[in-house]
Write an enzyme that holds these catalytic residues in place. Structure first.
Site, mmCIF file in Angstrom:
data_model
loop_
_atom_site.group_PDB
_atom_site.id
_atom_site.type_symbol
_atom_site.label_atom_id
_atom_site.label_comp_id
_atom_site.label_asym_id
_atom_site.label_seq_id
_atom_site.Cartn_x
_atom_site.Cartn_y
_atom_site.Cartn_z
ATOM 1 N N TYR A 91 8.471 -8.721 0.441
ATOM 2 C CA TYR A 91 8.807 -7.575 1.288
ATOM 3 C C TYR A 91 9.834 -7.966 2.351
ATOM 4 C CZ TYR A 91 4.682 -5.480 -0.836
ATOM 5 O OH TYR A 91 3.772 -4.982 -1.731
ATOM 6 N N TYR A 465 4.308 3.164 -1.022
ATOM 7 C CA TYR A 465 3.533 3.101 0.224
ATOM 8 C C TYR A 465 3.983 1.922 1.095
ATOM 9 C CZ TYR A 465 0.512 -0.960 -0.670
ATOM 10 O OH TYR A 465 0.034 -2.237 -0.841
ATOM 11 N N ARG A 466 4.888 1.081 0.573
ATOM 12 C CA ARG A 466 5.235 -0.163 1.261
ATOM 13 C C ARG A 466 6.442 -0.722 0.518
ATOM 14 N NH1 ARG A 466 0.880 -5.087 0.975
ATOM 15 N NH2 ARG A 466 1.686 -6.424 2.639
#
Lengths: 521, 117
Positions: A91, A465-466
């Site tokens: 991420y 969602y991310r």
């Protein structure tokens, strides 16, 4: 790498900020060399990590130091990017959205402030990792169980704030958060919920408090720096019972999920199940060239041959029940009876744990970095992007989404390594794009694929969602109902709380009023 | 495997290893840091050990048993990453810590000037 200044900040102003930061934390805890900047880069960057490289880092040891740093940053308009451990791999790690941002490295704030066995919660600072928490609970024989994601290098708080998941009944980590202490961008300090009462005895027991409840506002946001977090922990159960089986056909996923839906909705199954496809199972065992040496996505015949060789299902289901033996046994029977009525008629493997048995068999989270091995699937300097859209808990929808997602992966020349987990009423469809970071052509394809996946899921009503730093704005753009009303609200709150726009500008697509920092990655 | 069990396994391994030897203070500090940090991937059961075994053979799979690591190489690996290994910042692993780990991982190297295997 060489210094890249924050947008609109002169070298003189930057140096002044470094001196002021050093006045707060000491010279030793301001990191500003070319060597340091190498360590700040996204370790699994899908392409050139210098596009979103940090300029420096400052590492406070206390809430008071965080307050002082943010006051200086607000005064001097220095963008700051907070993180607990910087291990949000896939991420962006600890890398910021805007090149030149200064990292607010909270790794030194690593105290477990309270473990309350009576009420079943802990209070931690941002730098506490899963390994340290697990060791503390084990060493002190505390009968509270930790939930954790697959890769556990990161921060307990950071994972919960990022809405990470685990596989115990407490696996929705954000939902177990109770009572935060937060430094606002201007340096002001607040406590949420009951913590707003002086000498409150219920800060970590009752989340809402009185009036508006702000806790969720600090999840996946850039509205404040959380310096203390209460987190509910699972009391050690009387027993746990693991259930796993393999499904042998692609289309079995639809029936599997439809069978699970009522069991999740009525609480028969509390923990999130883990359902992974054959490639995911193979990738956990080692690089792809162990089983296939071609280029492009593995052909069906090669997948079938490899999965049979290693005894891996087309889909591999596992979950665990936690609680009193009578209840666990009864619920396990209900689950097995429901699946016996399906066309799969699976043979479940069972594993049982009772207090005193080896902890590895218990089903509580055991910290490990072994899951990182999957990034080596294609060899070279491995990296990955994770794509995790949320969709309705429907077998038909899931199957359609799986087929279209997989088609996009294969069209782009990648294997689809994916699977599903579930909440009570939703599915999380997680797949990973693996690439060799040194292969520019491959990372280019990976980025294009990811954008296509976001658009494809959004067209089916499913939203990420991310996501990775590179894709914040693309994903935020897909939440566009009523002329981007939600993004506008997010921006209004941002400007109210952070008038200088210094805290994590661009995080999750939330930008301050001054858009001078906006740059397309 | 839990961290505690892993550390116990590593300790047992080290105790029985033919290369076990008295360590200097710096090497002992480096060993403690290695066992508390690097061992999750580079211990006997670590996935990085498996990858190194495949790439370099048994002899060079376990970092703690290597005889050919150099300080500059370790520095680059830790501060810039190597293969799929992420970097370590100085806030989590100081220069002094890294020097101690380097002392530990280079302790079995042949003396400078001697013929390399």
């Amino acid at each position: 790498m060489q210094l890249v200044l924050p947008p609109g900040v002169s070298r003189a102003a930057f140096d002044r900020a470094m001196r002021r930061f050093a006045g707060v934390v000491g010279d030793k805890w301001v990191f500003n060399t070319d060597d340091d900047r190498d360590t700040f880069l996204d370790p699994y960057a899908p392409g050139n990590a210098e596009r979103y490289a940090a300029s420096a880092s400052v590492a406070p040891a206390s809430t008071e130091e965080v307050q002082a740093i943010l006051r200086i940053a607000t005064e001097l308009k220095i963008p700051m990017w907070p993180f607990g451990r910087g291990k949000n791999l896939g991420y962006g790690g600890g890398a910021p959205r805007v090149a030149g941002t200064v990292l607010l490295d909270l790794n030194r704030m690593n105290r477990i402030l309270e473990v309350n066995e009576k009420y079943g919660y802990i209070v931690v600072e941002p730098g506490v990792g899963f390994f340290e928490l697990f060791d503390h609970l084990q060493k002190n024989k505390i009968k509270l169980w930790m939930s954790a994601p697959a890769q556990t290098w990161g921060s307990v708080m950071g994972n919960a704030l990022d809405r990470g998941i685990g596989y115990t009944p407490y696996g929705d980590h954000a939902s177990k958060m109770c009572g935060l202490e937060v430094v606002l961008p201007t340096g002001d300090l607040v406590r949420t919920g009951m913590g707003a009462m002086p000498n409150s005895s219920t800060w970590h027991l009752f989340r809402p408090g009185f009036g508006p409840s702000w806790e969720a506002m600090f999840q996946q946001s850039n509205y404040g720096v959380v310096t203390k977090m209460g987190l509910w922990m699972l009391p050690e159960p009387e027993m746990t019972l693991g259930l796993s089986f393999q499904a042998q056909k692609d289309e079995d996923i639809a029936e599997m999920l439809d069978t699970l839906r009522p069991l999740k909705m009525d609480g028969t199954l509390l923990a999130a199940p883990n359902i992974g496809n054959a490639i995911r199972g193979l990738a956990s065992r080692g690089p792809r060239d162990l089983v296939w040496q071609g280029t492009g996505p593995m052909p069906e015949a090669a997948i079938e041959e490899a999965r049979k060789k290693y005894d891996i299902g087309r889909w591999n289901f596992s979950t665990r029940l936690f609680g009193y033996e009578e209840v666990v046994r009864a619920n396990a029977k209900i689950i097995k009876d429901r699946f016996a009525k399906t066309s799969m008629k699976p043979t479940f493997e069972e594993s049982i744990w009772r207090p005193g048995d080896p902890v590895q068999r218990s089903g509580q989270a055991i910290p490990s970095l072994t899951p990182l091995n999957i990034v080596n699937w294609l060899g070279g300097r491995g990296g990955h992007l994770t794509f995790s859209p949320i969709s309705a808990f429907s077998g038909d929808e899931a199957y359609k989404q799986y087929r279209s997602t997989r088609a996009l992966y294969e069209k782009a020349g990648f294997d689809y390594s994916g699977g599903f987990t579930t909440g009570e009423r939703f599915l999380t469809h997680t797949s990973m794009v693996f690439y060799d970071r040194t292969n520019e052509e491959m990372t280019g394809r990976a980025n294009t694929l990811f954008s296509d996946l976001v658009k494809n899921a959004a067209a089916m009503g499913a939203g990420e969602y991310r996501t990775h730093v590179n894709f914040y704005d693309e994903v935020a753009d897909s939440y566009s109902w009523n002329n981007n009303a939600l993004r506008k609200l997010n921006a209004k709150v941002k400007d109210a709380l952070d008038p200088a726009g210094i805290l994590a500008p661009g995080k999750m697509g939330v930008w301050p009023k001054d858009k001078s920092q906006v740059k397309k990655l | 495997m839990s961290r505690l069990a892993l550390l116990a396994a590593l300790a047992a391994f080290a105790a029985t290893s033919a290369s076990a030897q008295a360590l200097t203070d710096s090497q002992a500090k480096g060993k403690a840091l290695f066992d508390g940090t690097c061992v999750y991937c580079h211990g006997p059961q670590g996935h990085a050990t498996g990858l190194l075994r495949r790439r370099l053979g048994d002899k060079d799979a376990l970092l703690a048993e290597r005889t050919n690591l150099t300080g500059p190489y370790i520095h680059i690996a830790v501060r810039r990453g190597v293969m799929s290994m992420p970097t370590y910042r100085r806030s989590e692993l100081s220069d002094a810590d890294l020097a101690a780990i380097t002392d530990y991982l280079t302790r079995l190297n042949p003396p400078a000037g001697s013929a390399q295997q």
